[in-house]
Enzyme design. Structure first.
Site, PDB file in Angstrom:
ATOM      1  NE  ARG A  20      84.399  54.403  38.333  1.00 41.56           N
ATOM      2  CZ  ARG A  20      83.901  54.007  37.183  1.00 41.56           C
ATOM      3  NH1 ARG A  20      82.687  54.318  36.817  1.00 41.56           N
ATOM      4  NH2 ARG A  20      84.634  53.300  36.344  1.00 41.56           N
ATOM      5  CG  ASN A  38      85.528  57.438  37.086  1.00 41.78           C
ATOM      6  OD1 ASN A  38      85.886  57.353  38.252  1.00 41.78           O
ATOM      7  ND2 ASN A  38      85.907  56.565  36.173  1.00 41.78           N
TER       8      ASN A  38
END
EC number: 3.6.1.7
Length: 93
Positions: A20, A38
């Site tokens: 990320r 996520n």
């Protein structure tokens, strides 16, 4: 080429490996907008908007496993010209 919206779900070893973070860094560098997060099933989900060539650059980087420790096994991708109007890129939790 115009602007595009992409929804992507990345499978594999993509959580806990900086995926990320690196996606957000690359998105800022490219000037695209949206989010990355996520998902409870172990995948990473992202929505990306911007100039088509820039959106595809980020998608390609994500497919390759944008962080050194990531290992992508599969990618689900949906691309459309229907924009959501994002004005920045961020990591959501």
């Amino acid at each position: 080429m115009g602007k595009l919206h992409a929804h992507i779900i990345v499978h594999g070893r993509v959580q806990g490996v900086g995926f990320r973070y690196m996606t957000e860094i690359k998105a800022h560098a490219l000037g695209v907008y949206g989010y990355v997060k996520n998902v409870s099933d172990g995948t990473v989900e992202a929505e990306i908007e911007g100039e088509a060539s820039k959106v595809y650059q980020l998608i390609d980087a994500m497919k390759q496993g944008i962080s050194p420790s990531a290992k992508v096994s599969d990618v689900e991708l949906d691309v459309t010209d229907q924009l959501m109007g994002y004005t920045r890129f961020r990591t959501t939790y």
